[in-house]
Enzyme design. Structure first.
Site: not given
Ligand code: GRF
Length: 193
Positions: A14-15, A93-94, A110, A112, A177
């Site tokens: 969850g960063s 992740m779903r 989302n 990515h 991100e």
């Molecule tokens: C991130 O790299 C995001 O782009 C991908 O999954 C990762 C999730 O990281 N979809 P976090 O849980 O937000 O740290």
């Protein structure tokens, strides 16, 4: 100005969620994080959300077995109960069903870890290195039924350096991100996307 009520869906650390929560602490930010929801009961991000004083919920996908739409209907009902207006996927992740994606069309985004349309799907950093890419990055996009294919809202690139490991590259991408996700959500919440 009324702030849009946002749910963040996570499965892991969850960063990106934390970056959105941080951005939304600003009273001028046009969205409030009203809910963090995970399909993984012990996702580390849930504790982080609670520490930040954000409401959390869990819908464990396991009891649903292969019935993806039943999971998605429960998810949808939970989002409605919290009067959610925008849903942010952040390491969720779903795969979501076309039913759910269509229902939330234009309100479901989302992040990515690649410069889409390059490297859809998983293991993007390893694949970027294997392809000899000199630029890599991250993309926030609207979710459509086809994986990682929706209209792009924000994108940022990073350099790939000779000798980079996938971990080094992932860390560099993660920094951007955390910058672009709050920007993208701001645009959506203001109706500017
Ligand atoms: C991130 O790299 C995001 O782009 C991908 O999954 C990762 C999730 O990281 N979809 P976090 O849980 O937000 O740290």
């Amino acid at each position: 100005m009324s702030r849009k009520r946002v749910a963040i869906l996570i499965s892991g650390r969850g960063s990106n969620m934390a970056a959105l929560i941080e951005a939304a602490k600003d009273p001028d930010y046009p969205a409030e994080i009203a809910l963090v929801l995970s399909n993984v009961p012990d996702a580390a991000g849930l504790a982080r959300a609670r520490q930040a004083g954000v409401a959390t919920d869990v819908i464990d996908h396991k009891p649903f077995g292969t019935d993806r739409e039943a999971f998605d209907r429960t998810l949808d009902a939970t989002l409605q109960a919290h009067r959610i207006e925008i849903v942010c996927l952040a390491g969720f992740m779903r795969l979501l069903t076309p039913w759910f994606v269509t229902r939330w069309s234009g309100r479901l985004i989302n992040i990515h870890p690649s410069l889409l349309p390059a490297f859809k799907g998983l293991h993007t950093h390893e694949r970027a290195l294997a392809a000899g890419a000199t630029q890599h990055g991250a993309t926030v996009h609207f979710v459509v039924p086809e994986l990682d294919a929706g209209p792009i809202i924000e994108q940022a690139s990073v350099a790939v350096f000779p000798g980079d490991t996938s971990e080094q590259l992932a860390a560099r991408v993660l920094e951007v991100e955390h910058r672009i996700y709050p920007l993208a959500l701001k645009r959506i919440a203001e109706g500017r996307a």
